[in-house]
Structures are given as structure tokens and as C-alpha cells.
Design a protein around this motif. Structure first.
Motif, short mmCIF file in Angstrom:
data_model
loop_
_atom_site.label_atom_id
_atom_site.label_comp_id
_atom_site.label_asym_id
_atom_site.label_seq_id
_atom_site.Cartn_x
_atom_site.Cartn_y
_atom_site.Cartn_z
N MET A 1 -14.40 -23.50 15.20
CA MET A 1 -15.31 -22.77 16.09
C MET A 1 -15.11 -21.27 15.91
SD MET A 1 -15.64 -23.10 20.22
CE MET A 1 -16.70 -22.01 21.17
N ALA A 2 -16.22 -20.54 15.80
CA ALA A 2 -16.13 -19.10 15.61
C ALA A 2 -15.55 -18.43 16.85
CB ALA A 2 -17.52 -18.53 15.31
N LEU A 3 -14.79 -17.36 16.60
CA LEU A 3 -14.23 -16.60 17.71
C LEU A 3 -15.34 -15.84 18.43
CD1 LEU A 3 -11.03 -15.15 16.01
CD2 LEU A 3 -11.21 -17.17 17.45
N ARG A 4 -15.24 -15.76 19.74
CA ARG A 4 -16.26 -15.07 20.54
C ARG A 4 -15.60 -14.10 21.49
NH1 ARG A 4 -20.03 -20.28 22.30
NH2 ARG A 4 -20.90 -20.70 20.22
N GLN A 5 -16.20 -12.92 21.60
CA GLN A 5 -15.71 -11.95 22.56
C GLN A 5 -15.92 -12.49 23.96
OE1 GLN A 5 -17.27 -8.00 22.04
NE2 GLN A 5 -16.63 -7.31 24.06
N PRO A 6 -14.90 -12.45 24.82
CA PRO A 6 -15.08 -12.96 26.19
C PRO A 6 -16.06 -12.12 26.99
CG PRO A 6 -12.95 -11.89 25.95
CD PRO A 6 -13.53 -11.97 24.58
N LEU A 7 -16.74 -12.79 27.91
CA LEU A 7 -17.72 -12.12 28.75
C LEU A 7 -17.04 -11.56 30.00
CD1 LEU A 7 -20.69 -14.63 28.42
CD2 LEU A 7 -20.05 -12.72 26.94
N LEU A 8 -17.67 -10.56 30.58
CA LEU A 8 -17.08 -9.83 31.71
C LEU A 8 -17.95 -9.82 32.96
CD1 LEU A 8 -15.96 -6.62 29.76
CD2 LEU A 8 -14.48 -8.52 30.41
N HIS A 9 -19.22 -10.13 32.81
CA HIS A 9 -20.17 -9.79 33.88
C HIS A 9 -19.90 -10.53 35.19
CE1 HIS A 9 -21.76 -13.50 32.17
NE2 HIS A 9 -22.47 -13.65 33.26
N ASP A 10 -19.22 -11.69 35.14
CA ASP A 10 -19.01 -12.46 36.35
C ASP A 10 -17.59 -12.32 36.89
OD1 ASP A 10 -17.84 -13.78 34.25
OD2 ASP A 10 -18.55 -15.77 34.80
N LEU A 11 -16.84 -11.34 36.39
CA LEU A 11 -15.48 -11.10 36.85
C LEU A 11 -15.43 -9.91 37.80
CD1 LEU A 11 -13.45 -11.52 33.53
CD2 LEU A 11 -14.01 -13.26 35.25
N THR A 12 -14.44 -9.92 38.68
CA THR A 12 -14.17 -8.74 39.50
C THR A 12 -13.23 -7.82 38.75
OG1 THR A 12 -12.20 -9.60 40.62
CG2 THR A 12 -14.34 -10.23 41.52
N THR A 591 -34.57 -8.19 38.87
CA THR A 591 -33.31 -7.47 39.04
C THR A 591 -32.74 -7.19 37.66
OG1 THR A 591 -31.17 -7.53 40.20
CG2 THR A 591 -31.90 -9.56 39.16
N PRO A 592 -31.98 -6.12 37.48
CA PRO A 592 -31.46 -5.82 36.16
C PRO A 592 -30.56 -6.94 35.64
CG PRO A 592 -30.44 -4.41 37.83
CD PRO A 592 -31.58 -5.10 38.47
N VAL A 593 -30.64 -7.17 34.33
CA VAL A 593 -29.89 -8.26 33.69
C VAL A 593 -28.62 -7.68 33.07
CG1 VAL A 593 -29.93 -10.01 31.87
CG2 VAL A 593 -31.99 -9.56 33.25
N PRO A 594 -27.45 -8.25 33.35
CA PRO A 594 -26.23 -7.71 32.76
C PRO A 594 -26.19 -7.87 31.25
CG PRO A 594 -25.73 -9.19 34.60
CD PRO A 594 -27.18 -9.37 34.27
N TYR A 595 -25.54 -6.93 30.58
CA TYR A 595 -25.07 -7.16 29.22
C TYR A 595 -23.69 -7.79 29.40
CZ TYR A 595 -23.66 -6.33 24.39
OH TYR A 595 -23.22 -6.50 23.10
N PRO A 596 -23.51 -9.05 28.99
CA PRO A 596 -22.36 -9.81 29.50
C PRO A 596 -20.98 -9.28 29.13
CG PRO A 596 -24.04 -11.26 28.57
CD PRO A 596 -24.43 -9.87 28.19
N ALA A 597 -20.85 -8.51 28.05
CA ALA A 597 -19.53 -7.99 27.66
C ALA A 597 -19.35 -6.53 28.06
CB ALA A 597 -19.33 -8.15 26.15
N SER A 598 -20.20 -6.05 28.94
CA SER A 598 -20.17 -4.64 29.33
C SER A 598 -18.96 -4.32 30.19
CB SER A 598 -21.44 -4.32 30.10
OG SER A 598 -21.42 -3.02 30.60
#
Length: 677
Positions: A1-12, A591-598
Motif C-alpha cells: 500500500m502506498a504511503l499517504r500523508q495523514p490528514l489533519l482537518h478533523d483533529l484538535t 460552507t468552506p471545504v477543508p484541505y484535509p492536510a492543512s
């Protein structure tokens, strides 16, 4: 499985730089993705999951308590009374410090009988460098050593101690508290994580930014500014050994360190709030100004650095040295900030001390920025292991033609020519003011650049209108996509008033202005994607820079119209503007859509709030000239506006506007002449 950058948008995200905590909204820190506690470039805690009586609390509430604290509430329906109403719950409070994290676990029993149970906190640390888990690569847990009241991990220069008074540690990385909670009472447990890291290159700053008091008919402005300044305080750092020179870390979690371009733009946008950040940023970057030619690091004499880390890092096919100079724009931006900081009241003695660095920076523009001698500043990664693109849009595919094809270098970006033009004139202004050299050659160089730019950069768009190309590629072909970069040219002096007006109007058309800010690329272009990092997304700082340019070029109405879109954006992110968001328009999504790794907070995104306030006041400051100008848009996009305590000339500025944008009250520092309109 290819490595993927973790997402941030749903974290505090809670922070007190250089420490950052990323967790779920239930308060748990799970051993997945990027969750954990980071200090600088090292993850010092990778798991902290609490259970009570063998079960995780069921989350019902979470709230941030400023930038550095949060709390979560979870129900424990297996304990307490048997009726439908929950009678036992756990409140988890977390506060981040510069050197660690404190937590309290309040087990609340509102039932009619005592609760006897066990609280267990499962903890782990991997001491992994940030580039490892940012790339999605697996990490290995460090060995936990039991202590008298908790556990400890160590590796390299880093030692992490977790104190848990009253807990019983076991070999599986669990801290156990047997608890007895009488009826209708609360039992509180505590932990304290502390980090020692003598190898760190950055540390916390003592500075706390000035806080102007802002009230508007639209209450979102004050909320945004308050949250932004809170986040910026939490992002302030200093270099080891230089505690009096604060700068803003670029952002959390990926960029919790010094970035030349990011720190410079942050300080620039914050000048009306606090000039002290500009002073610290200028001095910090001057200390590492290049002195030699080194293709491996990108260093050149007079050049301002791009990024400082504790060690060399490999990421996304790149291998970057700990001190990296791969930026084409930080040097002219440093010169412009020095001039602007003086205009906003930086004492002449502090400016004078930086004049040798000004001469070196101007020398870099003259001797090293134009690698092929065509009159334009361009970049190319000579090492083959660094950033292929070295402007602010630094992803590998950021420079695209209108048909979507990727340009090949060396690349001369349009906005960089604007920065250089302004820097040449700003440098000449400073040399003249301090009688420290001949300004004429630098002004002549700026005039020559203006003519060259007009002849080579302008292209015709698909709608028949002309605009500056994004760049010239390695073959000197104009890269004909329509991008937000051209907005950075406004107010630099490179364009005529007619050209600035045309660009201002074009950028506010719907393919560029999304309703949540300015798209990085026109939605009509072949390379556009709303979820592209640099080719269709919206960056709040980018919008703020263009708002600033519109204001400086006399387009106050357009500046305010574009800037207030950030208030709608902030609504979608709990008043904390992210590094970037997806480019979907307000006509496409509610509503604005997150860029998930922002990243969030991101320093220059937070500073955009100060840029918006400046635009709403139409504020221009020239302390050496003794002039303060207010030219607010009419009507005021936020209604009546009251501002108290803006830092100007060693004093404060107070302004009242009515809903029509008329100035109804001004109190300025002594010696400053106020001009209206």
C-alpha cells in the motif's frame, strides 16, 4: 500500500510553541496518523488513551480554551444509576506548555451511590522526527522506563517524562489508578508531561503581542482577530541563545520552526498591531544571512534563508539540509519589511544596526538573483534534492500553463519581480534616509525592471483581457495561467495605475474570487483543481496579501470586498483560519471545504486577520514622515467599527467609523498628522 500523508482537518490542535498537541475531539490521542504531542521536530507522545472501568468515555462535548488549552467530556453509562440519565462522566482538561503538557481527569459521580472503578491511561512515545510520520511511514514505539510516579522515554537529545501521581505503571505502557468516588462527588487525577531537549534549535518567546480592542457591527471581525492573536502568541519562537528576538513559527504541526518567507509575511501583516515582531524577525534572519556559495544548501552571499530544522530531513523525494536557503523571495521581502517596519515606528537605531545586512541583501539581488542575465530574478534547484519551485507556491507542480502542463525551469515568477522592484526602491529609500550609500543605481535598476516586465510578462487571456503571466519558464516562454500571484504585484510600483486597476478588477471575477477568498488559479484554467495545494485552493494569507496590494494601489473598495470573504471562511473553521482550504466556491457549497492536510494554526493565515483590519480602516502609516492616513471603504463592510489601541509611533491609535465608512473619531499619537481619504 502506498504511503499517504495523514490528514489533519478533523483533529484538535492546541499549542504553546514549540509544543503542539494533536488529538481527536474526544480528547484521546490515538496511535494513528499524526496524533500526538510534538515538540519542535520530534513527536514526544504518540498515544494517550483513557478508559474507565474498561470502557472509553462516550464523547459528548469538546471545546478549545484559547490556543493552548482544551477540554472534552465523555459519558460513562456503565457506571452510576441505572436510569436513562447519565450520572457519571469524565471531564478531561489539557493545557499545553512550551516544554510539555498538563492534564487533569475529573471523574464526576452524580449518582446516589459510590463508584469503585479503575482509570487506565495507555501511553506511548515513538520519538519520531516529523518528516517520518508526515510521509505516512510507520514508527516504532520507544521503550518506556518506569519512574517513581510515572514513565520516561529517551532517545538522542530528547528525554520525555510523564509524571502520574498515584498511578501504578505496568509493563504494557499503562498507568492505573484504582479510584473510589463517593456519591455526588468528584475525584481528580493529574498527569504532567515534560520534555528536555538540549539539541533544539528553537525555543519559546516571552513576547506577547499587543491586543487592540475591536468592536464592529459584524461581531465576526472581533472574534477572528482575537483568535488570530491568541494563536500567534502561541506560535512565537526564538532561536536558541537569542531570547530577545521573537519570530513566528510558520505553522502547526509541520512547520513549527523558522521559515524566512512565512515569518516575513506574518510580521508584515502584523505591523499595525506590533512592530516588535518585525524587529525580532529581521534580526533573526539577518544572523543566518548567506556569506558563501554552496549549491548543496542554496546559500549565496547576502541571501536570506528559507527553513531551519534541527537536522537534515528527507521528505517527498527531497533531501533538505538543516539550514536551507532554497527561496527566491525571502531576500527582497526582508528588505521591504525593514523599510515598512521603519515606517511603522521601528527605532532608527535598530534600523541602522541592520544596514550592513541591507547592503548584503541588495548585493544578492544584483549579483545572484538573475542567474542568466536577462534582467529577471529566477531560481533553479542546483542540488537536485531540494525544492523544484522556490516561490511561495513551492510544490513541484505549482507552475502550470493554462492548458495544465507543468513549466520547466529555471523559473522567473511574476510576483518575485514585483518584490524585487519594491525592494530596490525600499533599499534606496533607506540608504538615502541614513546617508549610507548611493541610492541612484538601485532606483535605476528598478526602472529597468519595470520596462522589461511590461515587455515580457503580459499575456492575453481567453476572455480577451490581458494580465501578467504566472512566470517565464526556462525557455523564457510566458506561463500563461491566470493565478493569484499577479495580485502580489499590486502596490509594488512595478505596474502603472491603469494596469493595477485592470488586475484588481480581474481578480474579483468569480473564477478567481471564490466567495471564501482568492483562488490560487482561475477555475477556467486546465490545471485548476479545488483540492490542489497550489493550483485552485484558497490560502487566506494569499488573499490578505492581495487585499493589502489592492489597498496600497488605491482600490479600497475592492480590498474590503475581497477581504471580508475571510469572515465567511472563518465561520467554517471556528474562527481559526487554516493554512489553506479547498477552492470550491460559495455558489457550490454552503460552507468552506477543508484541505484535509492543512496546518492550523498557520502564522500567516492568522496574520490575515490583521491585514483585514488594516483594509477596513484604509490605514497607511509613515512615522518618519509624521503622517497617518485613513481611507476606509464606503460603506463599511462590517458596519460601524470601533478600534482602540493600535500600536503606532510608540503610542496608540484609536479610530471610530460609522456604517458608511466615515471617520467619526481619531486619536493619534502626538506628532502624527492625520489625513482622511
Amino acid at each position: 500500500m502506498a504511503l499517504r500523508q495523514p490528514l489533519l482537518h478533523d483533529l484538535t490542535v492546541t499549542l504553546a510553541a514549540p509544543t503542539v498537541c494533536l488529538a481527536g475531539t474526544d480528547g484521546q490521542i490515538r496511535a494513528v496518523g499524526v496524533q500526538g504531542v510534538l515538540r519542535g521536530d520530534v513527536r514526544v507522545l504518540s498515544e494517550a488513551v483513557v478508559t474507565v472501568g474498561g470502557e472509553e468515555p462516550e464523547p459528548v462535548a469538546h471545546a478549545a480554551d484559547g490556543a493552548g488549552a482544551e477540554h472534552a467530556v465523555g459519558l460513562l453509562r456503565g457506571l452510576g444509576d441505572s436510569g436513562p440519565d447519565p450520572t457519571v462522566w469524565l471531564r478531561r482538561d489539557r493545557r499545553v506548555r512550551a516544554d510539555g503538557v498538563d492534564e487533569t481527569f475529573a471523574l464526576v459521580n452524580r449518582s446516589g451511590r459510590a463508584v469503585d472503578t479503575e482509570v487506565v491511561l495507555r501511553v506511548a512515545a515513538d520519538l519520531a522526527p516529523v518528516e517520518t510520520f508526515r510521509a505516512g511511514r510507520p514508527t516504532t514505539a520507544a521503550v518506556a522506563e518506569p519512574t517513581a510516579d510515572g514513565v520516561r522515554w529517551s532517545g538522542g537529545d530528547v528525554t520525555v517524562t510523564l509524571a502520574a501521581p498515584g498511578a501504578e505503571p505496568d509493563a504494557g505502557g499503562r498507568l492505573r489508578w484504582p479510584v473510589h468516588v463517593p456519591a455526588r462527588s468528584t475525584t481528580t487525577l493529574r498527569t504532567s508531561l515534560s520534555v528536555t531537549d538540549p539539541g533544539a534549535v528553537v525555543g519559546p518567546a516571552a513576547l506577547r503581542l499587543a491586543r487592540p480592542d475591536v468592536h464592529a457591527y459584524d461581531p465576526r471581525l472581533a472574534r477572528l482577530l482575537h483568535r488570530a492573536l491568541d494563536d500567534l502568541d502561541a506560535l512565537l519562537l526564538t532561536e536558541s541563545g537569542h531570547p530577545d528576538d521573537p519570530f513566528a513559527a510558520a505553522g502547526a504541526p509541520w512547520f513549527s520552526t523558522l521559515f524566512g518567507r512565512d515569518s516575513l509575511w506574518t510580521a508584515t501583516l502584523l505591523l499595525p498591531v506590533d512592530v516588535r515582531l518585525a524587529a525580532g524577525t529581521l534580526r533573526t534572519l539577518a544572523r543566518s544571512q548567506g556569506t558563501r556559495d554552496d549549491p548543496a544548501t542554496g546559500e549565496q552571499p547576502g541571501k536570506i534563508m528559507h527553513e531551519r530544522r534541527r537536522a537534515a530531513a528527507e521528505y517527498a523525494g527531497m533531501s533538505l539540509p538543516a539550514l536551507y536557503y532554497g527561496t527566491i523571495d525571502a531576500t527582497p521581502l526582508w528588505i521591504c519589511l525593514l523599510r515598512d517596519a521603519r515606517r511603522h515606528g521601528l527605532p532608527d537605531a535598530e534600523v541602522r544596526a541592520l544596514l550592513p545586512h541591507l547592503h548584503a541583501a541588495l548585493g544578492w539581488i544584483r549579483d545572484s538573483s538573475d542567474r542568466d542575465g536577462d534582467g529577471f530574478a529566477e531560481y533553479f534547484d542546483d542540488s537536485g534534492r531540494g525544492l523544484a519551485n522556490q516561490g511561495w507556491k513551492d510544490s513541484g507542480d505549482a507552475v502550470r500553463f493554462a492548458d495544465g502542463s507543468v513549466a520547466e525551469g529555471p523559473v522567473a515568477l511574476c510576483e518575485v519581480q514585483g518584490y524585487v522592484h519594491e525592494a530596490l526602491r525600499a533599499g534606496a529609500e533607506l540608504l538615502e534616509a541614513f546617508d549610507d550609500g548611493d541610492p541612484a543605481p538601485w532606483r535605476a535598476r528598478a526602472a529597468a525592471l519595470e520596462s522589461l516586465f511590461r515587455a515580457r510578462f503580459w499575456v492575453d487571456g481567453v476572455d480577451g483581457g490581458a494580465f501578467p503571466a504566472l512566470a517565464l519558464d526556462g525557455a523564457k516562454t510566458p506561463v500563461d495561467s491566470l493565478t493569484s500571484n499577479i495580485g502580489h504585484l499590486l502596490g509594488t510600483g512595478l505596474l502603472s495605475p491603469q494596469e493595477e486597476n485592470a488586475i484588481g478588477g480581474r481578480l474579483l471575477e468569480p473564477d478567481m474570487a471564490s466567495g471564501f477568498g482568492l483562488r490560487t488559479m482561475s477555475a477556467r484554467d486546465g490545471g485548476y483543481s479545488p483540492l490542489s495545494y497550489h493550483c485552485g485552493s484558497v490560502w487566506p494569507h494569499d488573499t490578505a496579501v492581495v487585499v493589502r496590494g489592492l489597498l496600497r494601489s488605491g482600490q479600497a473598495g475592492r480590498a474590503a470586498a475581497l477581504g471580508v470573504a475571510l469572515l465567511d471562511t472563518a465561520d467554517g473553521f471556528d474562527s481559526r483560519l487554516p493554512e489553506l482550504l479547498a477552492g470550491f466556491g460559495a455558489d457550490e457549497v454552503g460552507t468552506p471545504v477543508p484541505y484535509p492536510a492543512s496546518c492550523r494554526p498557520q502564522a500567516w493565515a492568522a496574520a490575515a486577520a490583521a491585514g483585514l483590519l488594516t483594509a477596513l480602516l484604509g490605514l497607511y502609516v509613515d512615522v518618519p514622515g509624521g503622517v497617518l492616513r485613513l481611507a476606509p471603504p464606503s460603506p463599511s463592510p462590517v458596519g460601524a467599527l470601533r478600534v482602540r489601541g493600535l500600536a503606532v509611533a510608540g503610542g496608540t491609535l484609536d479610530v471610530d467609523l460609522d456604517r458608511d465608512g466615515r471617520v467619526t473619531h481619531v486619536a493619534a499619537p502626538a506628532g502624527m498628522r492625520v489625513e482622511l481619504g
